[in-house]
Design a protein around this motif. Structure first.
Motif, PDB file in Angstrom:
ATOM      1  N   THR A 172       0.844  -1.191   0.000  1.00  0.00           N
ATOM      2  CA  THR A 172       0.000   0.000   0.000  1.00  0.00           C
ATOM      3  C   THR A 172       0.878   1.238   0.000  1.00  0.00           C
ATOM      4  O   THR A 172       2.026   1.211   0.426  1.00  0.00           O
ATOM      5  N   GLY A 173       0.311   2.320  -0.485  1.00  0.00           N
ATOM      6  CA  GLY A 173       1.070   3.565  -0.579  1.00  0.00           C
ATOM      7  C   GLY A 173       0.144   4.742  -0.835  1.00  0.00           C
ATOM      8  O   GLY A 173      -0.997   4.731  -0.377  1.00  0.00           O
ATOM      9  N   ARG A 174       0.671   5.725  -1.584  1.00  0.00           N
ATOM     10  CA  ARG A 174      -0.061   6.987  -1.733  1.00  0.00           C
ATOM     11  C   ARG A 174      -0.149   7.431  -3.189  1.00  0.00           C
ATOM     12  O   ARG A 174       0.626   6.982  -4.028  1.00  0.00           O
ATOM     13  N   SER A 175      -1.064   8.344  -3.420  1.00  0.00           N
ATOM     14  CA  SER A 175      -1.250   8.922  -4.747  1.00  0.00           C
ATOM     15  C   SER A 175      -0.860  10.395  -4.719  1.00  0.00           C
ATOM     16  O   SER A 175      -0.955  11.054  -3.680  1.00  0.00           O
ATOM     17  N   LEU A 176      -0.454  10.893  -5.865  1.00  0.00           N
ATOM     18  CA  LEU A 176      -0.128  12.324  -5.983  1.00  0.00           C
ATOM     19  C   LEU A 176      -1.290  13.213  -5.560  1.00  0.00           C
ATOM     20  O   LEU A 176      -1.093  14.284  -4.999  1.00  0.00           O
ATOM     21  N   PHE A 177      -2.500  12.762  -5.825  1.00  0.00           N
ATOM     22  CA  PHE A 177      -3.646  13.661  -5.678  1.00  0.00           C
ATOM     23  C   PHE A 177      -4.306  13.616  -4.302  1.00  0.00           C
ATOM     24  O   PHE A 177      -5.262  14.327  -4.058  1.00  0.00           O
ATOM     25  N   HIS A 178      -3.812  12.722  -3.423  1.00  0.00           N
ATOM     26  CA  HIS A 178      -4.406  12.675  -2.089  1.00  0.00           C
ATOM     27  C   HIS A 178      -3.330  12.621  -1.027  1.00  0.00           C
ATOM     28  O   HIS A 178      -2.152  12.361  -1.313  1.00  0.00           O
ATOM     29  N   TYR A 179      -3.785  12.868   0.187  1.00  0.00           N
ATOM     30  CA  TYR A 179      -2.856  12.969   1.300  1.00  0.00           C
ATOM     31  C   TYR A 179      -3.366  12.133   2.451  1.00  0.00           C
ATOM     32  O   TYR A 179      -4.490  12.314   2.931  1.00  0.00           O
ATOM     33  N   HIS A 180      -2.522  11.200   2.870  1.00  0.00           N
ATOM     34  CA  HIS A 180      -2.764  10.410   4.059  1.00  0.00           C
ATOM     35  C   HIS A 180      -4.195   9.881   4.089  1.00  0.00           C
ATOM     36  O   HIS A 180      -4.612   9.227   3.138  1.00  0.00           O
ATOM     37  N   THR A 181      -4.961  10.168   5.127  1.00  0.00           N
ATOM     38  CA  THR A 181      -6.270   9.510   5.215  1.00  0.00           C
ATOM     39  C   THR A 181      -7.358  10.271   4.455  1.00  0.00           C
ATOM     40  O   THR A 181      -8.538   9.987   4.603  1.00  0.00           O
ATOM     41  N   GLY A 182      -6.934  11.248   3.650  1.00  0.00           N
ATOM     42  CA  GLY A 182      -7.892  11.932   2.788  1.00  0.00           C
ATOM     43  C   GLY A 182      -8.746  12.980   3.488  1.00  0.00           C
ATOM     44  O   GLY A 182      -9.595  13.611   2.864  1.00  0.00           O
ATOM     45  N   THR A 183      -8.527  13.186   4.778  1.00  0.00           N
ATOM     46  CA  THR A 183      -9.351  14.129   5.546  1.00  0.00           C
ATOM     47  C   THR A 183      -9.429  15.489   4.852  1.00  0.00           C
ATOM     48  O   THR A 183     -10.503  16.075   4.725  1.00  0.00           O
ATOM     49  N   MET A 184      -8.283  15.961   4.378  1.00  0.00           N
ATOM     50  CA  MET A 184      -8.262  17.267   3.722  1.00  0.00           C
ATOM     51  C   MET A 184      -8.484  17.152   2.212  1.00  0.00           C
ATOM     52  O   MET A 184      -9.288  17.878   1.639  1.00  0.00           O
ATOM     53  N   THR A 185      -7.770  16.217   1.582  1.00  0.00           N
ATOM     54  CA  THR A 185      -7.823  16.189   0.116  1.00  0.00           C
ATOM     55  C   THR A 185      -9.145  15.667  -0.415  1.00  0.00           C
ATOM     56  O   THR A 185      -9.581  16.072  -1.493  1.00  0.00           O
ATOM     57  N   ARG A 186      -9.797  14.785   0.327  1.00  0.00           N
ATOM     58  CA  ARG A 186     -11.098  14.307  -0.150  1.00  0.00           C
ATOM     59  C   ARG A 186     -12.141  15.416  -0.055  1.00  0.00           C
ATOM     60  O   ARG A 186     -13.204  15.340  -0.658  1.00  0.00           O
ATOM     61  N   ARG A 187     -11.828  16.458   0.718  1.00  0.00           N
ATOM     62  CA  ARG A 187     -12.731  17.601   0.822  1.00  0.00           C
ATOM     63  C   ARG A 187     -12.206  18.814   0.064  1.00  0.00           C
ATOM     64  O   ARG A 187     -12.656  19.931   0.270  1.00  0.00           O
ATOM     65  N   SER A 188     -11.205  18.583  -0.770  1.00  0.00           N
ATOM     66  CA  SER A 188     -10.727  19.640  -1.671  1.00  0.00           C
ATOM     67  C   SER A 188     -11.351  19.368  -3.026  1.00  0.00           C
ATOM     68  O   SER A 188     -11.151  18.295  -3.606  1.00  0.00           O
ATOM     69  N   SER A 189     -12.105  20.346  -3.531  1.00  0.00           N
ATOM     70  CA  SER A 189     -12.977  20.083  -4.680  1.00  0.00           C
ATOM     71  C   SER A 189     -12.212  19.545  -5.878  1.00  0.00           C
ATOM     72  O   SER A 189     -12.610  18.563  -6.505  1.00  0.00           O
ATOM     73  N   GLY A 190     -11.100  20.190  -6.205  1.00  0.00           N
ATOM     74  CA  GLY A 190     -10.364  19.789  -7.405  1.00  0.00           C
ATOM     75  C   GLY A 190      -9.770  18.403  -7.269  1.00  0.00           C
ATOM     76  O   GLY A 190      -9.899  17.557  -8.161  1.00  0.00           O
ATOM     77  N   LEU A 191      -9.126  18.166  -6.141  1.00  0.00           N
ATOM     78  CA  LEU A 191      -8.430  16.887  -5.956  1.00  0.00           C
ATOM     79  C   LEU A 191      -9.413  15.727  -5.971  1.00  0.00           C
ATOM     80  O   LEU A 191      -9.171  14.697  -6.603  1.00  0.00           O
ATOM     81  N   ASP A 192     -10.527  15.911  -5.270  1.00  0.00           N
ATOM     82  CA  ASP A 192     -11.464  14.789  -5.203  1.00  0.00           C
ATOM     83  C   ASP A 192     -12.194  14.588  -6.528  1.00  0.00           C
ATOM     84  O   ASP A 192     -12.538  13.468  -6.890  1.00  0.00           O
ATOM     85  N   ALA A 193     -12.403  15.691  -7.238  1.00  0.00           N
ATOM     86  CA  ALA A 193     -13.045  15.544  -8.545  1.00  0.00           C
ATOM     87  C   ALA A 193     -12.119  14.805  -9.502  1.00  0.00           C
ATOM     88  O   ALA A 193     -12.549  13.995 -10.329  1.00  0.00           O
ATOM     89  N   HIS A 194     -10.834  15.090  -9.385  1.00  0.00           N
ATOM     90  CA  HIS A 194      -9.883  14.472 -10.306  1.00  0.00           C
ATOM     91  C   HIS A 194      -9.643  13.003  -9.974  1.00  0.00           C
ATOM     92  O   HIS A 194      -9.471  12.173 -10.863  1.00  0.00           O
ATOM     93  N   LYS A 195      -9.607  12.705  -8.695  1.00  0.00           N
ATOM     94  CA  LYS A 195      -9.358  11.318  -8.297  1.00  0.00           C
ATOM     95  C   LYS A 195     -10.358  10.921  -7.228  1.00  0.00           C
ATOM     96  O   LYS A 195     -10.067  10.928  -6.031  1.00  0.00           O
ATOM     97  N   PRO A 196     -11.557  10.552  -7.636  1.00  0.00           N
ATOM     98  CA  PRO A 196     -12.627  10.335  -6.660  1.00  0.00           C
ATOM     99  C   PRO A 196     -12.654   8.941  -6.051  1.00  0.00           C
ATOM    100  O   PRO A 196     -13.371   8.731  -5.079  1.00  0.00           O
ATOM    101  N   HIS A 197     -11.925   7.978  -6.613  1.00  0.00           N
ATOM    102  CA  HIS A 197     -11.993   6.655  -5.991  1.00  0.00           C
ATOM    103  C   HIS A 197     -10.677   5.910  -6.030  1.00  0.00           C
ATOM    104  O   HIS A 197      -9.778   6.229  -6.807  1.00  0.00           O
ATOM    105  N   ASN A 198     -10.622   4.936  -5.168  1.00  0.00           N
ATOM    106  CA  ASN A 198      -9.403   4.147  -5.043  1.00  0.00           C
ATOM    107  C   ASN A 198      -9.280   3.167  -6.209  1.00  0.00           C
ATOM    108  O   ASN A 198     -10.278   2.805  -6.838  1.00  0.00           O
TER     109      ASN A 198
END
Lengths: 414, 529, 353
Positions: free
Chosen positions: B419-445
């Motif tokens: 397991t690891g990480r993606s450029l478009f998200h950060y750690h548990t997604g608390t912030m990036t999953r609630r950032s409109s652009g990032l989540d729109a670009h990469k909405p699922h695992n």
């Protein structure tokens, strides 16, 4: 009666141009042999002394250009500009087809002067047969062992006019988009793949064997003193003999057109001649007694350029011709610098507007202003020269423009 | 990092990347490495089970079997030893323990290790030569190296490599962990660890205890505390009763979420302080609303130990309080008055107790941050560590033998899951999953799976599949990709709806660092019909 | 050192100095569009041209080395005429909608048109026709405003190394394009937004910030990024006590780690700050459900529960997870609280995860 003076093309059609042995029989590769026996400095001096100036259009002293190359650089290149993109110009093709070995020998002489053992020939994409011929010529010369450790590779361009500009040509050889570089640094210091590179035209290189064998003084004594030697001119358009001639550089335009060229076709009257390719100035009949050498043409506001001579008879519509030329430049501008990228586009727009009968005096003013800025501020020769046909025809043939302008009614509703 | 980020762009002549997908997880460092390679011709060695972006421009790319890091690096050192590429002067003057260490290398020939790591022997030789022969060679690693049951061994082995070739203490060299979170360095520096106070002053050393007792005016414990993974285990056993979680999300980030969930539910009292109602906060008895980095002043310490300012750009949103303020308020409520006017005042207290930060002031780092150690206000900071000597004096070679990962594939679970990480998200997604652009670009695992494995399982690209381990299973989109070798699958842990840590193993911890083995566990993929 | 005259003022500069620098030393304000101190020279916009005595052509100062004895005029009538015409040529291909433009007030084209009094273009033929939609959620590519300075192409190559964009076609039809003129998402673009950082006009802007405030309406607060451990410096753009964007700090002193370069998270991942999911009140679990509580209630309740557990089960029955995301000051207080108030060393954070 004016006469040709054949040096480069003396044995045209008498020898196989690709065959080194044929060439050697008529004295070929003696120049290179001599050059290799000389100190590079002395060799460069000899070329300087001959007064040989670049035949591609810029007219820079060849020996001088070579002398800018740092001698101590470990790798250097000799590049031959065979892009020959000027409409109406085919002298470089003729040199290759009649005397290709002289080009190879000239490049090797340059290699000896600057300390390079690698040459590239950049050939325009429309000349695949010339590339084939040159490849055979290189093989033949190698087989004869005359090139020594100097290697030459012929490369094909992809059909961009701007790649005739030496730095765009270098970019293209490197595999990049054909766009000119800013200068300095000049190629002599930082050229192909970042190393010192001499770029000369085919005709310039092809003069060198004769300069070496017959001497700098001999060459300096031919034609115009400040632009000595011969020049191959190519005649096109409304001229009786549309073909090539090798002439001394002090021959006048009138002699070229009316004596060698046989005058205007079909008994029509002469209107104008455009010299030096598509970006050349249009010259009216009154100026035909000008010698074709670089400086005389320049003093007249024209340019010898590549030596193309396009003759127009009395029936030709100058505005229409220039409109077509402006389309050519719109198409061929690489788009790097603002004045050329947008200027060529707007020139074409305005020329079309005038040519279609929708132009006004204001449009002519705008063209002249745009032309001035392009000539002064464009990055490379293409953008600087592109408006010259417009500028020169507004100067000499203004009446043809005026005739096409919208007749504006005077104020007050007359 | 022993060295600085800038050196990776300007000074390193060779860079050995192992277990860091730098261009995705430390993009700006990734740019610098790329520019060094492209502009200055620096050599690049990449060792990673996935053919990551940097592998494409590497001089040598070693695609090794996950968990065989020690075998791989030991075989490089075998080459360095046998081809006499070592830095004898450095070994003689700056290190100890070389002879014992040398003795074990003999059996790690590239040929012998090829069967273990899957890396052709010639590539190992080439990599070893490039690393050892370069004037300045840097090692960069991240959690690809550390998140193993042998994580500590892996890091020690990387250190051996640097010691053996003298690649420490000079510009462009070093052993450089690229740390994953903005202030993970600072959290460690500040004593957010169970065994040390600030600046790694051990809690078991009496003088340290006395120093802090005096400063804080209370008696302190000298018993080493629980690590995060141990605490979760103790909670599961019922020995830990209460947990206060500040800005963390173990319900996403910790191994074996089923186990974490049971542990948290087993607590008598759970306090969570966060900016969102995270998966962990949803389990809490009390939730305190904290603020983002934009709403408070303070400092962060980056991966190169540079202490930099964080500045309040906006006021805390209505109802929330700065995290430092909340701790002060709670402390005061518990009878220990904590009262500071500003983070700067806290920082002044830190300086007085933390030798490596003693010379750093808010004024000094107003424009440009300073690298600790910085013992006095006249000290310029220390961009490069270990210039003259190591912390312990001489650099110690560790005798490290290769050990297999804890959970290896078998018939039932034939694949290795990393397991690891993606450029478009950060750690548990608390912030990036609630950032409109990032989540729109990469909405699922996504689950990366090699085409050969996908074909065997009759799986199409973008098809929903089930990944199963001994801990649990998730449904996830398959992404067929040849950046992995057959037999290895990869996914990220940013997505609650396909949470990778439902699959990971909480039992296979590194015995020293207690880090979970996120890079290797046995798994199988099932088609959902 | 070489010596030259610029607008009548003699200046001395080291050999190799470009005229642009020499002019700036002489106090002459030279307009530039394609020039960027961190990128390779292009010499293509020709805005920086000046007149040199004895030279037929105007010289582009950004790419021309100063020479001994040069006599330079930076605002001669020919120079001003050239700059005006260049601006008019650019305006003729530029969608003039400053009123709704994200870069209004931070646009070099606007600045120079103002400076030279260029309100409109005499070249009133075909207008711009370069924009096509790109559905990515980060970067607005409005090439009808592009002036072809190519700073974006160079930044993409020289800073990020993504090589996602280059020039397609020739002449007036040349435009910035991905390979095969597709969407950024299908290219090698990593959405770092360095192209936005260097764009001197409004051709490249942030979709996340769109409509939230013009550059001159926002205050720029310099801080450190909240994501990975690299520690990039960035500027939070604030309007009305709200973060409305992130911009680069292009100064190696102030932005020592990244010199303005950012990644997709740093540049575009900031609007979680304004998320309506933010917690705005303490919560207490009651009958299995979390309910809103006052600060005083939540603090007192927590204090008493923790004290109770400590008394009953001992200090080591309590642990704290501090955070790799909060500040040093907060981490310090968290471990101080754990050690001094709770009385245990059970403090850790997610360094290993």
């Amino acid at each position: 009666m004016a006469q040709e003076y054949r040096v480069l093309l003396e044995y045209a059609d008498k020898i196989d141009p690709a065959n080194a042995a044929d060439y050697i029989k008529v004295g070929g590769y003696k120049g290179l042999e001599k050059a290799r026996g000389m100190e590079p400095k002395a060799l460069i001096e000899e070329v300087k002394k001959s007064g040989l100036r670049g035949r591609g259009g810029a007219g820079f002293n060849a020996g001088m250009k070579w002398s800018f190359v740092p001698q101590d650089a470990p790798v250097k290149y000799v590049v031959c500009n065979l892009d020959e993109g000027e409409p109406g110009t085919y002298k470089d093709r003729i040199i290759c087809q009649k005397n290709a070995q002289a080009l190879l020998e000239g490049m090797a002489i340059c290699g000896a002067a600057i300390g390079s053992n690698q040459g590239y020939i950049y050939c325009r994409g429309e000349y695949p047969f010339v590339v084939d011929l040159l490849k055979r010529a290189v093989e033949s010369a190698k087989a004869e062992g005359v090139l020594g450790d100097f290697d030459i590779e012929a490369r094909m361009g992809a059909g961009a006019y701007v790649c005739g500009e030496e730095t765009a040509l270098i970019e293209s050889i490197e595999g990049h988009r054909g766009e000119p570089r800013f200068k300095p640094p000049f190629p002599g210091v930082e050229g192909l793949w970042g190393v010192p590179t001499v770029v000369n035209n085919v005709e310039t290189f092809a003069c060198l064997p004769y300069i070496l064998t017959r001497g700098a003084e001999w060459f300096a004594g031919i034609g115009a003193p400040k632009y000595p030697g011969t020049k191959i001119v190519t005649l096109t358009g409304d001229v009786v003999n549309s073909t090539w001639f090798e002439v001394p550089t002090d021959m006048t335009l009138r002699e070229v057109i009316f004596e060698l060229g046989g005058g205007v076709k079909n008994g029509k009257k002469f209107k104008a001649v455009q010299v030096g390719g598509t970006s050349g100035a249009f010259i009216p009949e009154a100026n035909l007694d000008c010698p074709i050498d670089f400086d005389s043409m320049g003093n007249m506001g024209a340019a010898l350029g590549s030596g193309a001579v396009l003759v127009l008879d009395e029936t030709r519509d100058i505005v229409d011709v220039v409109t077509r030329i402006s389309k050519f430049f719109e198409h061929e501008s690489c788009g790097k610098c603002n004045p050329c990228r947008e200027g060529t586009f707007r020139c074409r727009e305005i020329m079309e507007k005038i040519n279609n009968g929708n132009g006004s005096e204001k449009d002519i003013d705008n063209l002249q202003l745009l032309s001035k800025v392009m000539q002064k501020a464009a990055l490379c020769g293409l953008g600087q020269a592109a408006p010259i046909p417009i500028d020169s025809t507004i100067k000499h043939f203004k009446h043809e423009y005026s005739r096409k302008l919208v007749v504006t009614s005077g104020k007050g509703g007359h | 990092m022993t060295n600085t980020i800038g050196e990776l762009e300007n000074d390193a002549k060779a860079i050995f990347i192992i277990g860091t997908n730098t261009t995705e997880n430390h993009p700006v460092i990734g740019y610098k490495i790329k520019q060094n390679v492209r502009r200055n011709g620096a050599k690049l060695i990449v060792a990673d089970p996935r053919r990551i972006e940097l592998a494409e421009m590497a001089d040598v790319y070693m695609q090794f079997v996950p968990g065989t890091d020690v075998a791989l690096m030991n075989s490089m050192m075998n080459v360095i030893l046998n081809e006499d590429l070592l830095d004898k002067e450095f070994i003689a003057n700056r290190t100890e323990g070389f002879e014992d260490f040398k003795a074990i290398l003999e059996k790690y020939t590239p040929e012998a290790m090829e069967k273990v790591t899957g890396v052709p022997a010639e590539d190992v030789r080439k990599a070893a030569r490039i690393y050892a022969e370069s004037e300045a060679a840097a090692i960069c690693y991240a959690m690809g190296l550390t998140q193993h049951s042998t994580g500590t061994d892996n890091v020690k082995t990387a250190c051996n490599l640097a010691l053996m070739t003298g690649n420490l203490g000079r510009p462009g060299t070093g052993v450089n962990p690229l740390r994953g979170q903005n202030n993970v360095q600072g959290a460690c520096d500040m004593g957010g660890l169970p065994n040390v106070y600030t600046a790694y002053q051990n809690v078991t050393v009496e003088a340290n205890q006395e120093k802090f007792e005096k400063a804080w005016g209370v008696k302190l414990s000298n018993k080493v505390g629980l690590t995060l993974t141990e605490a979760i285990g103790k909670a599961h056993h019922g020995e830990l009763k209460a947990l206060y979680v500040l800005g963390e999300n173990p319900m996403m980030s910790d191994p074996d979420l089923q186990h974490v969930e049971e542990a948290l539910e087993n607590l008598e009292f759970l306090v969570v302080q966060d900016i969102f109602l995270t998966e962990t906060a949803q389990k809490a008895d009390v939730v305190f609303p904290g603020v983002t980095f934009a709403e408070k002043d303070g400092t962060f310490s980056n991966t190169e130990r540079r202490v930099q300012r964080v500045r309040r750009a906006i006021n805390p949103i209505e109802g929330a309080r700065c995290d430092w303020q909340i701790i002060c308020d709670l402390s005061t409520s518990m009878g220990y008055a904590m009262s500071y006017d500003s983070p700067e005042e806290i920082f002044e207290e830190i300086r007085s107790l933390t030798p490596s930060y003693a010379g750093i002031t808010y004024d000094r780092i107003d424009v440009t941050g300073i690298h600790w150690p910085c013992p006095t206000v006249e000290h310029p900071g220390t961009p490069i560590l270990h210039r003259e000597k190591f912390n312990r004096g001489l650099g110690l070679f560790h005798v490290v033998e290769y050990k297999e990962a804890a959970e290896l594939p078998d018939e039932e679970y034939p694949l290795i899951l990393s397991t690891g990480r993606s450029l478009f998200h950060y750690h548990t997604g608390t912030m990036t999953r609630r950032s409109s652009g990032l989540d729109a670009h990469k909405p699922h695992n996504e689950l990366e799976i090699n085409p050969i494995d996908a074909e065997k399982l009759n799986i199409m690209d973008n098809e929903m599949v089930k990944v199963v381990t001994r801990r649990g299973s998730i449904d996830i989109k398959a992404k067929i990709s040849d950046i992995l070798e057959p037999g290895v699958i990869f996914t990220t842990f940013h997505f609650a709806e396909a949470a990778a840590n439902r699959l990971t193993n909480a039992d296979s911890l590194d015995p020293v660092a207690k880090i979970p083995e996120y890079k290797v566990c046995a798994a199988r993929v099932e088609k959902i019909s | 050192m070489i010596s030259l005259t610029i607008d009548g003022k003699e200046v001395q500069v080291p050999k190799g100095t470009m005229l642009l620098e020499a002019c700036r030393i002489a106090g002459a304000d030279i307009p530039t569009l394609c020039y960027d101190p961190d990128l390779k020279l292009a010499g293509s916009c020709r805005m920086c041209v000046v007149e040199a005595k004895g030279r037929r052509n105007l010289l582009a100062t950004c790419v021309t080395p100063a020479e001994n004895g040069m006599e330079i005029h930076t605002e001669s009538s020919d120079v001003i005429e050239a700059r005006k015409i260049i601006l008019e040529l650019l305006l003729s291909r530029h969608k003039l909608e400053c009123h709704t433009c994200e870069s209004d007030g931070d646009c070099k084209l606007q600045d120079y048109c103002y400076r030279y009094g260029v309100a409109d273009s005499r070249f009133d033929g075909e207008g711009p026709h370069f924009t096509k939609p790109d559905p990515n959620p980060f970067i607005m590519r409005d090439y009808d405003k592009c002036i072809m300075c190519t700073r974006c192409v160079r930044a993409c190559d020289e800073i990020t190394g993504a090589l996602a964009i280059n020039i397609k076609d020739r002449g007036h039809h040349a435009k910035i394009s991905t390979a095969f003129d597709g969407n950024l998402a299908d290219s090698t673009c990593v959405f770092c937004g360095q192209c936005i950082m260097v764009c001197p006009v409004g051709a490249l802007t942030s979709k996340v910030s769109a409509g939230k405030g013009k550059p001159y309406q926002t205050e720029k607060v310099v801080t450190t990024c909240t994501y990975c451990g690299t520690g990039c410096t960035l500027a939070l753009n604030v309007k009305g006590d709200k973060v409305v964007g992130v911009t680069s700090v292009r100064d190696i002193e102030k932005s020592p780690v990244n010199n303005g370069a950012l990644c997709v998270k740093g540049r575009f991942g900031w609007d979680f700050i304004n998320s309506d999911e933010r917690l705005t009140t303490p919560l207490i679990r009651e009958n299995g459900e979390l309910r809103q509580a006052s600060w005083d209630e939540a603090l007192d309740y927590t204090a008493s529960r923790l004290k109770g557990i400590k008394e009953k089960h001992g200090a080591d029955s309590i642990a704290m997870f501090t955070s790799a995301r909060v500040t040093n000051e907060e981490n310090y207080l968290a471990q101080k609280f754990t050690r001094a108030v709770l009385g245990t060393n059970n403090v850790d954070h997610c360094a290993r995860l």
